[in-house]
Design an enzyme around this catalytic site. Sequence first.
Site, PDB file in Angstrom:
ATOM      1  N   SER A 194       0.838  -1.202   0.000  1.00 41.49           N
ATOM      2  CA  SER A 194       0.000   0.000   0.000  1.00 41.49           C
ATOM      3  C   SER A 194       0.882   1.264   0.000  1.00 41.49           C
ATOM      4  CB  SER A 194      -0.926  -0.058   1.223  1.00 41.49           C
ATOM      5  OG  SER A 194      -1.993   0.813   1.107  1.00 41.49           O
ATOM      6  N   ASP A 470      -7.948  -4.353  -7.115  1.00 39.36           N
ATOM      7  CA  ASP A 470      -7.602  -3.406  -6.049  1.00 39.36           C
ATOM      8  C   ASP A 470      -7.984  -1.969  -6.417  1.00 39.36           C
ATOM      9  OD1 ASP A 470      -6.461  -1.970  -3.996  1.00 39.36           O
ATOM     10  OD2 ASP A 470      -4.460  -2.856  -4.211  1.00 39.36           O
TER      11      ASP A 470
END
Length: 544
Positions: A194, A470
């Site tokens: 991330s 995602d």
Amino acid sequence: MVRCGAVAGLLALVSSVEAIQRHPLPISELAKQVEGKDAYDGLSAREIDLQALYPEYNLSTPIDHFHNDSSYEPHSNGTFNLRYWFDAQYYKPGGPVIVLTGGETNGAGRLPFLQKGIVYQLAKATGGLGVILEHRYYGKSIPTPDFSTENLRFLTTDQALADTAYFAKNVKFSGLEDVDLSPEKTPWIAYGGSYAGAFVAFLRVLYPDVYFGAISSSGVPKAIWDYWQYFEAAAVYGPPACVETTQKLTHIVDNILIGKNGSEYVAQLKAAFGLPNVTHDGDFASAINGGIYGLQSLNWDPSQSSDSFFVYCDKVSSDDVLYPGTEARRDSVEELIKVGGYEDELETLANRFLNYIGYVNQTSVARCAGDQDACFTTYDPEFYARDDISQTWRLWQYQVCTQWGYLQTGSGVPEDQLPLISRTIDVDYSALICREAFNLTKPADVEYINRLGGFNISYPRLAFIDGEWDPWRAAGVHAIGLPERPNTPSEPYILIDRAVHHWDENGLFPNETTPDLPPAPVADAQKQIATFVQGWVQEFTGKY
Ligand SMILES: *[C@@H]1O[C@H](CO)[C@@H](O)[C@H](O)[C@H]1NC(C)=O
Ligand SMILES: *[C@@H]1O[C@H](CO)[C@@H](O)[C@H](O)[C@H]1NC(C)=O
Ligand SMILES: *[C@@H]1O[C@H](CO)[C@@H](O)[C@H](O)[C@H]1NC(C)=O
Ligand SMILES: *[C@@H]1O[C@H](CO)[C@@H](O)[C@H](O)[C@H]1NC(C)=O
Ligand SMILES: *[C@@H]1O[C@H](CO)[C@@H](O)[C@H](O)[C@H]1NC(C)=O
Ligand SMILES: *[C@@H]1O[C@H](CO)[C@@H](O)[C@H](O)[C@H]1NC(C)=O
Ligand SMILES: *[C@@H]1O[C@H](CO)[C@@H](O)[C@H](O)[C@H]1NC(C)=O
Ligand SMILES: *[C@@H]1O[C@H](CO)[C@@H](O)[C@H](O)[C@H]1NC(C)=O
Ligand SMILES: *[C@@H]1O[C@H](CO)[C@@H](O)[C@H](O)[C@H]1NC(C)=O
């Protein structure tokens, strides 16, 4: 990046998903986090237990690595305790140091990855030493007495990267003091997911002689102020009936909120959702948009997953009335559908609209017993003025406002497409917290972050692993529409099928695996990662 609970969809941080961004949080949600239970850095029971298994250590680290840069004035000569954990049980002489960088969360939340996730796997595969390193300002690695805007000036990605390089050059691991683990003698490999995925990519580019390789999982190296593309993955990969219904119902809402039909319908719309007393349209739009945010919280590991996205989708695309309590609102809803421009589809949309209202009632409205503005507002100067170190909501939010952006708007969606959240959630609304909490009135300096390459970032021994579904994919090298790169041992480039946010980071004990868990695409990616890291270690050994 974070994920949320009901109302705001993304608020309640769950251990496996970190906090990179969310839409502005209602004050009531922020306040709850501060109280502890849902804190951004709140830990699960499992993570608390793991703290007993892995003792924590500190490295005394300079607060200010850049005395030549006036933006850090007044400078500091002080130091702070940078927290870390390690596991040497698989270490063999010549093995690498594998550092998982914590990113914008309490580092203790990453201990499961040391115990049985990617760090464990890589340490085992390479005879390596596994490390979890906390990011400055998060968890217990706090360099300042409070989080006032002035004292947050040392919270930059560059200072934290410099910490990470300083760590490799200076740490002495307890029990291994006699082993030369300096970056000259030992390959240091960084892993991050991330924000931390972007972070390790930058680490490799800026400190290539310190970190020999890096694995960026669901990395977001492209900073974007108006990140309306957050919803692209849901739009492309979500159940089509859910996507289409959400787009149309959102369009009806916007035709009424932003359209020219008159304020009588605005009041009627808010009342239909049971939110008559929410004053600001943006707050109302935020209170009803939770469901679609749930995609990020999906994980292959049932113990880490929330299926809220599919729960929402099943409700909103059902043609049966699922919440009988909403029947009383049918006449009003039918009128709103007509006024909102969808009279032609009244028959299909009426029950779905009622189901949407029922879902919002259950997940959002029902949680607010008192003053609805107090529950749902993002306007509260008194709250924003709080800056003691329990106000952990300020940390990632400050990084968002100063350097990273990622405001998740509906307004940014091109006019020829229908957004999945209301266009009233625009940059002005989303950046209110930047103005109120930090007195920052300009957009984040995303160009500064993007000087390192943005979508084009690449470097030898820098791997990019992403998930097909995602929401953060659109801020990285696997964004839809970018040219595909070759997948090579030096620059691995892997998109995991039907995966969401850094699904390769998590793992299971051998006695927990089943034929389906981890799913084959995740297991395969993890195998590839172990193989190319072994190759990098051999390359180092051959060279030095
Ligand atoms: C690390 O530093 C913290 C303060 O940030 C301190 O409370 C703790 O005792 C230190 N731990 C060790 C092992 O030195
Ligand atoms: C400060 O020094 C670092 C090297 O330590 C250098 O990379 C950086 O460009 C310098 N910054 C400024 C503003 O001169
Ligand atoms: C930091 O140390 C340098 C050199 O010792 C000194 O000149 C400077 O005044 C100190 N700065 C602060 C903020 O204490
Ligand atoms: C809205 O405010 C009115 C007037 O204060 C109050 O009577 C009513 O109960 C409130 N409705 C809700 C749902 O909070
Ligand atoms: C909203 O939820 C409450 C609490 O579960 C329930 O009593 C009420 O009937 C629901 N209202 C609607 C319109 O669904
Ligand atoms: C309300 O606005 C929509 C779209 O702007 C339009 O299609 C509709 O006819 C209007 N309805 C009324 C009652 O004015
Ligand atoms: C906010 O920033 C502006 C300009 O940077 C400054 O003039 C003003 O005094 C600041 N206000 C507060 C309350 O700190
Ligand atoms: C990114 O790389 C492509 C292909 O090498 C090039 O055409 C493009 O100009 C680059 N973009 C930036 C922003 O550097
Ligand atoms: C599974 O393996 C782990 C690690 O070896 C061990 O701690 C745990 O007790 C085992 N669980 C069961 C149910 O055997």
